[in-house]
Enzyme design. Structure first.
Site, PDB file in Angstrom:
ATOM      1  N   LYS A  22     -48.435  19.462  40.181  1.00 23.57           N
ATOM      2  CA  LYS A  22     -47.314  20.127  39.491  1.00 23.57           C
ATOM      3  C   LYS A  22     -47.565  20.130  37.983  1.00 23.57           C
ATOM      4  O   LYS A  22     -47.400  21.147  37.319  1.00 23.57           O
ATOM      5  CB  LYS A  22     -46.025  19.376  39.787  1.00 23.57           C
ATOM      6  CG  LYS A  22     -44.853  19.718  38.877  1.00 23.57           C
ATOM      7  CD  LYS A  22     -43.581  18.991  39.257  1.00 23.57           C
ATOM      8  CE  LYS A  22     -43.488  17.612  38.691  1.00 23.57           C
ATOM      9  NZ  LYS A  22     -43.029  17.529  37.287  1.00 23.57           N
ATOM     10  N   ASN A  23     -47.987  18.979  37.455  1.00 22.22           N
ATOM     11  CA  ASN A  23     -48.082  18.843  36.002  1.00 22.22           C
ATOM     12  C   ASN A  23     -49.340  19.471  35.418  1.00 22.22           C
ATOM     13  O   ASN A  23     -49.527  19.463  34.200  1.00 22.22           O
ATOM     14  CB  ASN A  23     -47.979  17.359  35.615  1.00 22.22           C
ATOM     15  CG  ASN A  23     -46.583  16.832  35.891  1.00 22.22           C
ATOM     16  OD1 ASN A  23     -45.667  17.608  36.200  1.00 22.22           O
ATOM     17  ND2 ASN A  23     -46.407  15.529  35.846  1.00 22.22           N
ATOM     18  N   CYS A 116     -32.870  13.342  30.100  1.00 19.62           N
ATOM     19  CA  CYS A 116     -32.714  13.385  31.559  1.00 19.62           C
ATOM     20  C   CYS A 116     -32.569  11.929  32.013  1.00 19.62           C
ATOM     21  O   CYS A 116     -32.469  11.013  31.205  1.00 19.62           O
ATOM     22  CB  CYS A 116     -33.930  14.057  32.193  1.00 19.62           C
ATOM     23  SG  CYS A 116     -35.418  13.084  32.014  1.00 19.62           S
ATOM     24  N   ARG A 121     -36.319  12.201  25.957  1.00 19.86           N
ATOM     25  CA  ARG A 121     -37.198  13.373  26.080  1.00 19.86           C
ATOM     26  C   ARG A 121     -37.184  14.256  24.825  1.00 19.86           C
ATOM     27  O   ARG A 121     -36.843  15.421  24.861  1.00 19.86           O
ATOM     28  CB  ARG A 121     -36.840  14.205  27.321  1.00 19.86           C
ATOM     29  CG  ARG A 121     -36.699  13.449  28.607  1.00 19.86           C
ATOM     30  CD  ARG A 121     -37.939  12.695  29.037  1.00 19.86           C
ATOM     31  NE  ARG A 121     -39.077  13.530  29.358  1.00 19.86           N
ATOM     32  CZ  ARG A 121     -39.317  14.023  30.577  1.00 19.86           C
ATOM     33  NH1 ARG A 121     -38.472  13.833  31.521  1.00 19.86           N
ATOM     34  NH2 ARG A 121     -40.390  14.763  30.803  1.00 19.86           N
ATOM     35  N   ASP A 305     -45.339   7.609  35.899  1.00 25.32           N
ATOM     36  CA  ASP A 305     -44.804   8.355  37.047  1.00 25.32           C
ATOM     37  C   ASP A 305     -45.017   7.629  38.365  1.00 25.32           C
ATOM     38  O   ASP A 305     -44.506   8.070  39.399  1.00 25.32           O
ATOM     39  CB  ASP A 305     -45.449   9.746  37.138  1.00 25.32           C
ATOM     40  CG  ASP A 305     -45.015  10.631  35.995  1.00 25.32           C
ATOM     41  OD1 ASP A 305     -45.626  11.698  35.808  1.00 25.32           O
ATOM     42  OD2 ASP A 305     -44.082  10.249  35.275  1.00 25.32           O
ATOM     43  N   ARG A 397     -38.473  18.492  43.505  1.00 23.42           N
ATOM     44  CA  ARG A 397     -39.071  19.040  42.279  1.00 23.42           C
ATOM     45  C   ARG A 397     -40.556  18.704  42.206  1.00 23.42           C
ATOM     46  O   ARG A 397     -41.321  19.411  41.543  1.00 23.42           O
ATOM     47  CB  ARG A 397     -38.367  18.473  41.037  1.00 23.42           C
ATOM     48  CG  ARG A 397     -36.946  18.981  40.828  1.00 23.42           C
ATOM     49  CD  ARG A 397     -36.419  18.522  39.496  1.00 23.42           C
ATOM     50  NE  ARG A 397     -37.396  18.780  38.456  1.00 23.42           N
ATOM     51  CZ  ARG A 397     -37.566  18.017  37.374  1.00 23.42           C
ATOM     52  NH1 ARG A 397     -36.810  16.944  37.215  1.00 23.42           N
ATOM     53  NH2 ARG A 397     -38.475  18.299  36.467  1.00 23.42           N
TER      54      ARG A 397
HETATM   55  C1  EPZ Z   1     -45.291  14.767  30.997  1.00 21.97           C
HETATM   56  O1  EPZ Z   1     -44.004  14.841  30.405  1.00 21.97           O
HETATM   57  C2  EPZ Z   1     -45.045  14.838  32.491  1.00 21.97           C
HETATM   58  N1  EPZ Z   1     -44.397  16.111  32.822  1.00 21.97           N
HETATM   59  C3  EPZ Z   1     -44.163  13.678  32.934  1.00 21.97           C
HETATM   60  O2  EPZ Z   1     -44.045  13.744  34.343  1.00 21.97           O
HETATM   61  C4  EPZ Z   1     -44.867  12.371  32.561  1.00 21.97           C
HETATM   62  O3  EPZ Z   1     -44.017  11.287  32.901  1.00 21.97           O
HETATM   63  C5  EPZ Z   1     -45.153  12.348  31.054  1.00 21.97           C
HETATM   64  O4  EPZ Z   1     -45.937  13.508  30.694  1.00 21.97           O
HETATM   65  C6  EPZ Z   1     -45.915  11.106  30.636  1.00 21.97           C
HETATM   66  O5  EPZ Z   1     -47.100  11.022  31.362  1.00 21.97           O
HETATM   67  C7  EPZ Z   1     -45.137  17.226  32.885  1.00 21.97           C
HETATM   68  O6  EPZ Z   1     -46.327  17.221  32.631  1.00 21.97           O
HETATM   69  C8  EPZ Z   1     -44.414  18.482  33.299  1.00 21.97           C
HETATM   70  P1  EPZ Z   1     -44.648  13.059  26.892  1.00 21.97           P
HETATM   71  P2  EPZ Z   1     -43.859  15.022  28.792  1.00 21.97           P
HETATM   72  O7  EPZ Z   1     -44.444  14.153  25.906  1.00 21.97           O
HETATM   73  O8  EPZ Z   1     -44.909  15.929  28.302  1.00 21.97           O
HETATM   74  C9  EPZ Z   1     -41.801  10.895  23.778  1.00 21.97           C
HETATM   75  C10 EPZ Z   1     -42.940  13.823  36.399  1.00 21.97           C
HETATM   76  O9  EPZ Z   1     -42.375  12.916  37.023  1.00 21.97           O
HETATM   77  N2  EPZ Z   1     -41.896  12.148  23.032  1.00 21.97           N
HETATM   78  O10 EPZ Z   1     -45.999  12.467  27.045  1.00 21.97           O
HETATM   79  O11 EPZ Z   1     -42.444  15.329  28.505  1.00 21.97           O
HETATM   80  C11 EPZ Z   1     -40.921  11.070  25.007  1.00 21.97           C
HETATM   81  O12 EPZ Z   1     -39.570  10.884  24.655  1.00 21.97           O
HETATM   82  C12 EPZ Z   1     -42.738  13.946  34.899  1.00 21.97           C
HETATM   83  O13 EPZ Z   1     -43.725  14.662  36.906  1.00 21.97           O
HETATM   84  C13 EPZ Z   1     -41.372  12.203  21.756  1.00 21.97           C
HETATM   85  O14 EPZ Z   1     -40.847  11.220  21.234  1.00 21.97           O
HETATM   86  O15 EPZ Z   1     -44.183  13.530  28.328  1.00 21.97           O
HETATM   87  C14 EPZ Z   1     -41.415  10.011  25.945  1.00 21.97           C
HETATM   88  O16 EPZ Z   1     -40.785   8.786  25.633  1.00 21.97           O
HETATM   89  C15 EPZ Z   1     -41.691  12.975  34.394  1.00 21.97           C
HETATM   90  N3  EPZ Z   1     -41.426  13.380  21.073  1.00 21.97           N
HETATM   91  C16 EPZ Z   1     -42.895   9.924  25.621  1.00 21.97           C
HETATM   92  O17 EPZ Z   1     -43.073  10.538  24.335  1.00 21.97           O
HETATM   93  C17 EPZ Z   1     -42.010  14.499  21.613  1.00 21.97           C
HETATM   94  O18 EPZ Z   1     -42.069  15.553  20.942  1.00 21.97           O
HETATM   95  C18 EPZ Z   1     -43.804  10.599  26.647  1.00 21.97           C
HETATM   96  O19 EPZ Z   1     -43.524  11.947  26.598  1.00 21.97           O
HETATM   97  C19 EPZ Z   1     -42.535  14.425  22.919  1.00 21.97           C
HETATM   98  C20 EPZ Z   1     -42.481  13.233  23.607  1.00 21.97           C
END
Ligand code: EPZ
Length: 426
Positions: A22-23, A116, A121, A305, A397
């Site tokens: 998915k990701n 969420c 996020r 995850d 999802r």
């Molecule tokens: C991706 O989300 C994945 N989703 C998530 O999978 C996964 O948990 C996550 O990466 C971490 O591996 C998809 O790829 C669609 P991040 P993403 O930006 O990109 C903070 C699932 O279950 N952050 O690496 O949103 C954020 O708050 C999902 O399939 C900021 O502060 O993850 C979080 O604490 C859940 N500012 C951390 O970084 C930003 O601009 C990780 O977020 C962006 C992120």
């Protein structure tokens, strides 16, 4: 409202094929809008989030359809850069479209995706990266409008190796003028998959999978055919299911190299894991042992995850384990539900202290998010008695008909749809 009813206590055994990631598919589908014409994306899982992404592409003027595991998307008729708020609410990953729409149209309107169940996020790193490339970002209320006459390459240092921010910047920079270097980039396999897809479209970039990605912008990209990688999180989920039920399961169409940290922890818990080219076997005939400390971290660390699923295994292990969640600030919502099944878990800020119990018991529990829901299903498979998992749409999802996947391994999992009883009584 749908729910899953699980008869626990049966060791899983057999072989299943894991669907595409998915990701990986989501950012690849978002990137397709950067090249006019018809793209064919293969190994795409049939999931709610994928259908939302296809609806967004259609709302932007594209033609898109999923047949089996192949998506055909024709982006030549794309004529909008405004992501409908309703669709944005359904899937926060729509934020991935900012880079591609800026590259294609020079503007994009989205809405703050909001938090969420697993945390705040934020998207500040996405916006800072796009601004570094010359985009103007205007936020009014929860509406965000970005525009750029011409994106220009830049050096960008991410405060945190955000997966989504890395992907958004890669896509915007692919058609920016000049060279972009992303420092402290995320290193997930899905980032490598996106780079490979963009390169097949004619992009020039290197370094995905390391913490530094260098991109030389090109004026135009061309549509292509691409097959996304297997889903490492679904793979890891099934590995945990095999372990907690003391079964013997073989997973096909997987990439063992994407699960090194997970395999390492499972072996420390006494679970047997063997791998071949695109196959993983998990066997567990004894009660797992506690693992002193599991800390989630950006790839190649232990994936956040799979933290809820690992918590189920450690809840049934012999001894005391600690899990530390360092990625999201609210990813322990499954703890209360597991405790209702008899698990012995105490949390303090982002640490969970788990005292293994010999068994858990069936109960009616509620999914709060995608991976917590999957963890509750795994707990139900190991539990004595019947478990009812509610709010199953969260699970759908990220897992394509999880009851069928587990049923192929001998699990007794059925899906029920609750009819709105009041309409029958009035
Ligand atoms: C991706 O989300 C994945 N989703 C998530 O999978 C996964 O948990 C996550 O990466 C971490 O591996 C998809 O790829 C669609 P991040 P993403 O930006 O990109 C903070 C699932 O279950 N952050 O690496 O949103 C954020 O708050 C999902 O399939 C900021 O502060 O993850 C979080 O604490 C859940 N500012 C951390 O970084 C930003 O601009 C990780 O977020 C962006 C992120």
């Amino acid at each position: 409202m749908e729910k899953l009813v699980i008869e626990g206590g049966k060791p899983l055994s057999g072989t299943i094929r894991i669907h595409g990631a998915k990701n990986a598919a989501l950012p690849v589908l978002a990137a397709s809008i950067m090249a006019e014409g018809t793209h064919t994306i293969e190994n795409v899982p049939d999931l709610l989030d994928i259908h939302v992404m296809l609806d967004i592409l259609r709302a932007l003027g594209c033609r898109a359809e999923l047949r089996g595991d192949t998506v055909t998307v024709d982006t030549s008729s794309a004529n909008s850069s405004h992501i409908p708020e309703e669709l944005m609410k359904q899937m926060r990953s729509s934020v991935f479209l900012m880079g591609p729409l800026l590259a294609r149209f020079g503007k994009v309107q989205i809405y703050q995706p909001g938090g969420c169940a697993i945390g705040e996020r934020k998207i500040n790193l996405h916006l800072q990266g796009l601004q570094a490339l010359g985009a103007v970002v205007e936020e009014s209320g929860h509406t965000i409008v970005c525009w750029a006459k011409r994106l220009k390459g830049a050096d960008i240092v991410l405060d945190f190796p955000s997966v989504g921010a890395t992907e958004n910047i890669m896509m915007a920079a692919a058609m920016a003028e000049g060279i972009t270097t992303i420092y402290n980039a995320a290193r997930e396999p899905e980032i490598v998959d996106l780079q490979n897809y963009l390169i097949t479209m004619g992009a020039k970039m290197i370094g995905a999978g390391t913490d530094t990605i260098t991109i030389e912008g090109v004026p135009k990209l061309t549509p292509t055919t691409y097959k996304v990688i297997p889903d490492r999180i679904v793979t890891g989920t099934m590995m945990m299911a095999a372990a907690v039920t003391r079964g013997n399961v073989t997973l096909e169409n997987v990439n063992p190299a994407h699960l090194t940290s997970v395999t390492h922890v499972l072996k420390r818990a006494g679970v047997q894991v063997t791998t071949d080219d695109d196959i993983i076997n998990v066997t567990c005939h004894t009660r797992p042992k506690a693992v002193e400390r599991v800390v989630t971290a950006p790839y190649p660390g232990f994936p956040t995850d799979l933290q809820p699923q690992m918590m189920v295994l450690l809840s049934l292990a012999e001894g005391i384990s600690i899990i530390k969640e360092t990625i999201f600030d609210g990813r322990f919502k499954h703890v209360d539900e597991l405790s209702r099944m008899g698990a012995d878990i105490r949390t303090d800020l982002n640490s969970a202290f788990i005292r293994g119990v010999p068994r858990v018991y069936g109960a009616t529990v509620e999914s709060t998010d995608l991976r917590a829901g999957a963890a509750l299903v795994i707990a139900g498979l190991a539990a004595r008695g019947t478990t009812v998992v509610e709010q199953v749409h969260h699970i759908d999802r990220g897992y394509d008909r999880i009851e069928l996947l587990l049923g192929q391994l001998g699990a007794k999992v059925s899906r029920y749809t609750e009819v709105a009883s009041k309409s029958l009584l009035s």
